[in-house]
Design a protein around this motif. Structure first.
Motif, PDB file in Angstrom:
ATOM      1  N   ILE A  57       5.463   4.037  -1.113  1.00 16.54           N
ATOM      2  CA  ILE A  57       6.035   2.697  -0.989  1.00 16.54           C
ATOM      3  C   ILE A  57       5.715   1.876  -2.229  1.00 16.54           C
ATOM      4  O   ILE A  57       4.575   1.850  -2.698  1.00 16.54           O
ATOM      5  N   ASN A  58       6.742   1.215  -2.741  1.00 19.63           N
ATOM      6  CA  ASN A  58       6.565   0.297  -3.848  1.00 19.63           C
ATOM      7  C   ASN A  58       7.453  -0.914  -3.568  1.00 19.63           C
ATOM      8  O   ASN A  58       7.993  -1.031  -2.460  1.00 19.63           O
ATOM      9  N   TYR A  59       7.613  -1.791  -4.527  1.00 15.67           N
ATOM     10  CA  TYR A  59       8.470  -2.952  -4.262  1.00 15.67           C
ATOM     11  C   TYR A  59       9.563  -3.067  -5.312  1.00 15.67           C
ATOM     12  O   TYR A  59       9.492  -2.456  -6.375  1.00 15.67           O
ATOM     13  N   ASN A  60      10.573  -3.829  -4.980  1.00 17.22           N
ATOM     14  CA  ASN A  60      11.829  -3.823  -5.729  1.00 17.22           C
ATOM     15  C   ASN A  60      11.671  -4.081  -7.217  1.00 17.22           C
ATOM     16  O   ASN A  60      12.292  -3.409  -8.049  1.00 17.22           O
ATOM     17  N   ARG A  61      10.828  -5.047  -7.597  1.00 17.93           N
ATOM     18  CA  ARG A  61      10.734  -5.384  -9.014  1.00 17.93           C
ATOM     19  C   ARG A  61      10.151  -4.237  -9.831  1.00 17.93           C
ATOM     20  O   ARG A  61      10.624  -3.954 -10.941  1.00 17.93           O
ATOM     21  N   ASP A  62       9.125  -3.578  -9.305  1.00 15.50           N
ATOM     22  CA  ASP A  62       8.549  -2.444 -10.037  1.00 15.50           C
ATOM     23  C   ASP A  62       9.515  -1.268 -10.110  1.00 15.50           C
ATOM     24  O   ASP A  62       9.586  -0.573 -11.126  1.00 15.50           O
ATOM     25  N   ARG A 111      -6.442   2.600  -4.311  1.00 14.31           N
ATOM     26  CA  ARG A 111      -7.086   3.411  -3.270  1.00 14.31           C
ATOM     27  C   ARG A 111      -7.329   2.606  -2.001  1.00 14.31           C
ATOM     28  O   ARG A 111      -8.080   3.048  -1.121  1.00 14.31           O
ATOM     29  N   VAL A 112      -6.698   1.453  -1.868  1.00 12.73           N
ATOM     30  CA  VAL A 112      -7.004   0.587  -0.729  1.00 12.73           C
ATOM     31  C   VAL A 112      -6.654   1.244   0.606  1.00 12.73           C
ATOM     32  O   VAL A 112      -7.372   1.087   1.604  1.00 12.73           O
ATOM     33  N   GLY A 113      -5.575   2.005   0.641  1.00  7.13           N
ATOM     34  CA  GLY A 113      -5.153   2.640   1.889  1.00  7.13           C
ATOM     35  C   GLY A 113      -6.160   3.648   2.412  1.00  7.13           C
ATOM     36  O   GLY A 113      -6.239   3.887   3.626  1.00  7.13           O
ATOM     37  N   VAL A 163       0.861  -1.186   0.000  1.00  6.84           N
ATOM     38  CA  VAL A 163       0.000   0.000   0.000  1.00  6.84           C
ATOM     39  C   VAL A 163       0.894   1.231   0.000  1.00  6.84           C
ATOM     40  O   VAL A 163       1.624   1.482   0.960  1.00  6.84           O
ATOM     41  N   TRP A 164       0.819   2.009  -1.086  1.00  7.27           N
ATOM     42  CA  TRP A 164       1.803   3.079  -1.320  1.00  7.27           C
ATOM     43  C   TRP A 164       1.759   4.174  -0.263  1.00  7.27           C
ATOM     44  O   TRP A 164       2.779   4.795   0.032  1.00  7.27           O
ATOM     45  N   ASN A 165       0.578   4.423   0.331  1.00  2.00           N
ATOM     46  CA  ASN A 165       0.481   5.526   1.295  1.00  2.00           C
ATOM     47  C   ASN A 165       0.435   5.047   2.744  1.00  2.00           C
ATOM     48  O   ASN A 165      -0.013   5.770   3.629  1.00  2.00           O
ATOM     49  N   LEU A 166       0.933   3.836   3.007  1.00  2.00           N
ATOM     50  CA  LEU A 166       1.204   3.376   4.365  1.00  2.00           C
ATOM     51  C   LEU A 166       2.712   3.363   4.576  1.00  2.00           C
ATOM     52  O   LEU A 166       3.473   3.220   3.615  1.00  2.00           O
ATOM     53  N   PRO A 167       3.177   3.491   5.815  1.00  2.00           N
ATOM     54  CA  PRO A 167       4.630   3.485   6.064  1.00  2.00           C
ATOM     55  C   PRO A 167       5.300   2.193   5.602  1.00  2.00           C
ATOM     56  O   PRO A 167       4.670   1.134   5.518  1.00  2.00           O
ATOM     57  N   LEU A 168       6.574   2.300   5.325  1.00  5.74           N
ATOM     58  CA  LEU A 168       7.346   1.154   4.858  1.00  5.74           C
ATOM     59  C   LEU A 168       7.263  -0.015   5.827  1.00  5.74           C
ATOM     60  O   LEU A 168       7.162  -1.177   5.416  1.00  5.74           O
ATOM     61  N   ASP A 169       7.312   0.284   7.148  1.00  5.75           N
ATOM     62  CA  ASP A 169       7.332  -0.782   8.149  1.00  5.75           C
ATOM     63  C   ASP A 169       5.940  -1.091   8.710  1.00  5.75           C
ATOM     64  O   ASP A 169       5.818  -1.757   9.729  1.00  5.75           O
ATOM     65  N   HIS A 170       4.897  -0.613   8.043  1.00  7.81           N
ATOM     66  CA  HIS A 170       3.543  -0.931   8.502  1.00  7.81           C
ATOM     67  C   HIS A 170       3.317  -2.439   8.340  1.00  7.81           C
ATOM     68  O   HIS A 170       3.715  -3.034   7.323  1.00  7.81           O
ATOM     69  N   PRO A 171       2.686  -3.100   9.308  1.00  6.35           N
ATOM     70  CA  PRO A 171       2.475  -4.551   9.209  1.00  6.35           C
ATOM     71  C   PRO A 171       1.770  -5.001   7.933  1.00  6.35           C
ATOM     72  O   PRO A 171       2.041  -6.099   7.439  1.00  6.35           O
ATOM     73  N   VAL A 172       0.879  -4.188   7.381  1.00  8.13           N
ATOM     74  CA  VAL A 172       0.216  -4.562   6.127  1.00  8.13           C
ATOM     75  C   VAL A 172       1.242  -4.714   5.008  1.00  8.13           C
ATOM     76  O   VAL A 172       1.183  -5.663   4.215  1.00  8.13           O
ATOM     77  N   ASN A 173       2.199  -3.803   4.945  1.00  6.26           N
ATOM     78  CA  ASN A 173       3.232  -3.911   3.919  1.00  6.26           C
ATOM     79  C   ASN A 173       4.225  -5.029   4.219  1.00  6.26           C
ATOM     80  O   ASN A 173       4.714  -5.707   3.311  1.00  6.26           O
ATOM     81  N   LEU A 174       4.512  -5.255   5.495  1.00  9.20           N
ATOM     82  CA  LEU A 174       5.378  -6.375   5.848  1.00  9.20           C
ATOM     83  C   LEU A 174       4.697  -7.707   5.540  1.00  9.20           C
ATOM     84  O   LEU A 174       5.360  -8.680   5.171  1.00  9.20           O
ATOM     85  N   ALA A 175       3.374  -7.757   5.676  1.00  9.48           N
ATOM     86  CA  ALA A 175       2.636  -8.979   5.343  1.00  9.48           C
ATOM     87  C   ALA A 175       2.748  -9.289   3.854  1.00  9.48           C
ATOM     88  O   ALA A 175       2.764 -10.452   3.451  1.00  9.48           O
ATOM     89  N   TYR A 176       2.832  -8.228   3.028  1.00 11.03           N
ATOM     90  CA  TYR A 176       3.056  -8.453   1.595  1.00 11.03           C
ATOM     91  C   TYR A 176       4.435  -9.083   1.377  1.00 11.03           C
ATOM     92  O   TYR A 176       4.591 -10.020   0.586  1.00 11.03           O
ATOM     93  N   MET A 229      10.162  -0.965  -0.745  1.00 13.73           N
ATOM     94  CA  MET A 229      11.136   0.117  -0.735  1.00 13.73           C
ATOM     95  C   MET A 229      10.422   1.456  -0.875  1.00 13.73           C
ATOM     96  O   MET A 229       9.302   1.515  -1.405  1.00 13.73           O
ATOM     97  N   VAL A 230      11.059   2.515  -0.418  1.00  9.63           N
ATOM     98  CA  VAL A 230      10.591   3.858  -0.745  1.00  9.63           C
ATOM     99  C   VAL A 230      10.851   4.072  -2.237  1.00  9.63           C
ATOM    100  O   VAL A 230      11.949   3.802  -2.735  1.00  9.63           O
ATOM    101  N   ASP A 231       9.836   4.516  -2.945  1.00 12.27           N
ATOM    102  CA  ASP A 231       9.949   4.740  -4.391  1.00 12.27           C
ATOM    103  C   ASP A 231      10.849   5.967  -4.633  1.00 12.27           C
ATOM    104  O   ASP A 231      10.431   7.106  -4.412  1.00 12.27           O
ATOM    105  N   PRO A 232      12.089   5.762  -5.088  1.00 15.62           N
ATOM    106  CA  PRO A 232      13.012   6.899  -5.242  1.00 15.62           C
ATOM    107  C   PRO A 232      12.589   7.841  -6.368  1.00 15.62           C
ATOM    108  O   PRO A 232      12.863   9.043  -6.308  1.00 15.62           O
ATOM    109  N   PHE A 233      11.935   7.318  -7.388  1.00 16.98           N
ATOM    110  CA  PHE A 233      11.487   8.159  -8.504  1.00 16.98           C
ATOM    111  C   PHE A 233      10.364   9.098  -8.046  1.00 16.98           C
ATOM    112  O   PHE A 233      10.331  10.260  -8.421  1.00 16.98           O
TER     113      PHE A 233
END
Length: 506
Positions: free
Chosen positions: A251-256, A287-289, A212-225, A237-241
């Motif tokens: 927040i996004n993930y490494n492959r994307d 818009r899930v967040g 979920v892009w608008n939840l913190p990186l260490d939020h349990p929902v993102n860690l569950a992913y 990861m934090v989306d550097p772009f």
């Protein structure tokens, strides 16, 4: 007592549908929308977002059905190696057939199936033939030489141009698949290439639920992913772009993130201009967040999902399916969250029940003692142990429905005659070495008992109340136990311990 709710389905549907239509309007009435995750029966999302309907994405498509075509992608390699969808215990090719049937039932016909990275594998040809003979339009896309870095080849008649064009007549094309790595993005971009060749300024976007892009990186929902994708080593990861373009953390993930520069260059070459997106988060429509209504409830649910994944990967490791690195990745996530496997309430109960069975002479099953424990929504935990008559899972379920029906614990729901009859069938006709009843067999025996046993009838009516309950076994489930629990909708975990010395269990 009902489970606490932390997610607003109605709000999510309203915001997500509006966001998709808004994105489609930015292009020439043609948007290829990649659906990440599970399109139907998204139990992962339902577990970590209490209140999220497993088929809310289907509801979303029904709202948009006059504007969409649906294309399903499946990677040829997943068919060849019979990759399994854990929620249903079936291979990806069968899950594709199941998805087509379900979509039809919901009034959402599938436009086509695309077999990606096809290499003439015999098993894959059989799958394609099966689809064709059921009048399902099927395309094959082969691997593109130099993909994804050789942009000149990819965006040419030797690359995307060599793929068959998928005919569609709706403004939004939903591109989905049974799991990750199915070739959805390449299929979308291939279609955009063909559309531009035809003079249509089509667009591409992604519909990802997690992270979920608008939840913190260490939020349990993102860690569950991360836990759910530990086998393919996805890392949030934090989306550097996005940070560079907008000075906003997303927040996004490494492959994307890794593939984004390539995707941006591909889109720019196809469209002959700088494209709309400045970051992989920009590509997403999620818009899930915004529909999370109780962060505390969602956090706790997500933490429990991380623990469930840990047990699952441990079990897959002893069965030879997962590697130790996968188990270790989830263990590190648990350490980050400050939890252990015993923070799942049913774990200690199941283990203690197994120990109690071992201390009761004559009550085990072939010398192996197993325990099961199930937690109801009101936090009550009901246990069961194995015996020469019943598996621990079966015993636990019978004890639970007796409790829910207000029946005394000592009451027998199954008469000895019924159990003996099933046991005789297994021994004399089916030639099974295991005479005790697994859960699937127990449920059938219970249904047979209903006409002559009012208590069995009353108890059986409680089975629907078990959906969404948590259960733990002190051992690996047999196929009959696992199938029965899955059908009841119970969230199962188990210790990575074999329940017997046999290598083959039927």
């Amino acid at each position: 007592m009902m489970k606490s709710i932390g997610f607003d389905n109605a709000k999510y549907l309203a915001e997500q549908s509006a966001a998709i239509l808004e994105r489609a309007a930015k292009f020439d009435n043609k948007l290829y929308l990649e659906f990440g995750g599970k399109l139907a029966y998204d139990y992962h999302a339902a577990r970590i977002l209490p209140g999220f309907a497993p088929n809310v994405k289907i509801q979303l498509l029904q709202m948009l059905k006059d504007k969409i075509d649906i294309v399903i992608c499946i990677y040829a390699g997943d068919i060849e190696r019979k990759k399994i969808r854990a929620d249903f215990g079936i291979a990806y090719d069968l899950d594709t057939l199941r998805l087509i049937d379900n979509l039809r039932d919901w009034g959402l016909p599938v436009k086509a199936v695309v077999v990606t990275r096809y290499e003439d594998q015999p098993m894959v040809r059989n799958f394609i033939n099966k689809l064709a003979r059921r009048q399902i339009t099927t395309y094959t896309h082969r691997s593109i030489k130099g993909y994804p870095t050789d942009i000149d080849t990819i965006v040419s008649d030797d690359g995307y141009g060599a793929n068959s064009y998928i005919e569609s007549d709706k403004p939004i094309v939903i591109v989905t698949g049974p799991g990750g790595g199915s070739g959805k993005m390449a299929t979308c971009l291939s279609q955009v290439y063909h559309e531009y060749k035809r003079g249509v300024a089509a667009g591409y976007a992604k519909f990802e639920t997690f992270p979920v892009w608008n939840l913190p990186l260490d939020h349990p929902v993102n860690l569950a992913y991360e836990a759910a994708t530990a086998d393919i080593a996805d890392i949030n990861m934090v989306d550097p772009f996005h940070l560079a373009a907008y000075q906003q953390t997303a927040i996004n993930y490494n492959r994307d993130i890794e593939i984004f520069p390539v995707v941006k260059r591909i889109c720019a070459k196809i469209m002959n201009k700088e494209q709309l997106y400045q970051s992989p988060t920009d590509m997403g429509v999620n818009r899930v967040g915004f529909a999370i209504t109780d962060d505390a409830v969602v956090r706790e649910a997500a933490i429990q999902e991380v623990i469930r994944r840990y047990f699952r990967y441990q079990c897959e490791y002893v069965m030879g399916v997962a590697d130790q690195q996968t188990v270790d990745r989830v263990k590190l996530l648990m350490d980050d969250l400050g939890v252990s496997e015993t923070d799942r309430p049913t774990v200690l109960n199941a283990r203690e029940t197994a120990k109690a069975a071992a201390s009761t002479p004559g009550k085990g099953n072939d010398g192996f003692y197993c325990g099961a424990a199930l937690q109801l929504p009101d936090q009550t935990v009901i246990a069961g142990k194995n015996s020469p008559l019943l598996h621990a899972a079966a015993s636990c379920i019978l004890n639970t429905i007796k409790h829910l029906a207000g029946l005394p614990d000592e009451l027998l729901l199954l008469s000895p005659e019924v159990i003996d009859s099933v046991g005789s069938l297994k021994k004399e006709i089916l030639r099974s070495k295991r005479l005790s009843l697994d859960l699937d067999e127990t449920l059938i025996a219970l249904s047979v008992s209903v006409p002559s046993n009012p208590a069995a009838n009353l108890a059986m009516k409680q089975l629907k109340r078990l959906a969404g309950c948590e259960m733990h076994l002190s051992h690996l489930p047999t196929p009959g136990d696992e199938a029965g629990l899955r059908k009841l909708g119970i969230n199962l975990t188990s210790d990575p311990v074999f329940a017997g010395r046999d290598l083959f269990v039927d």
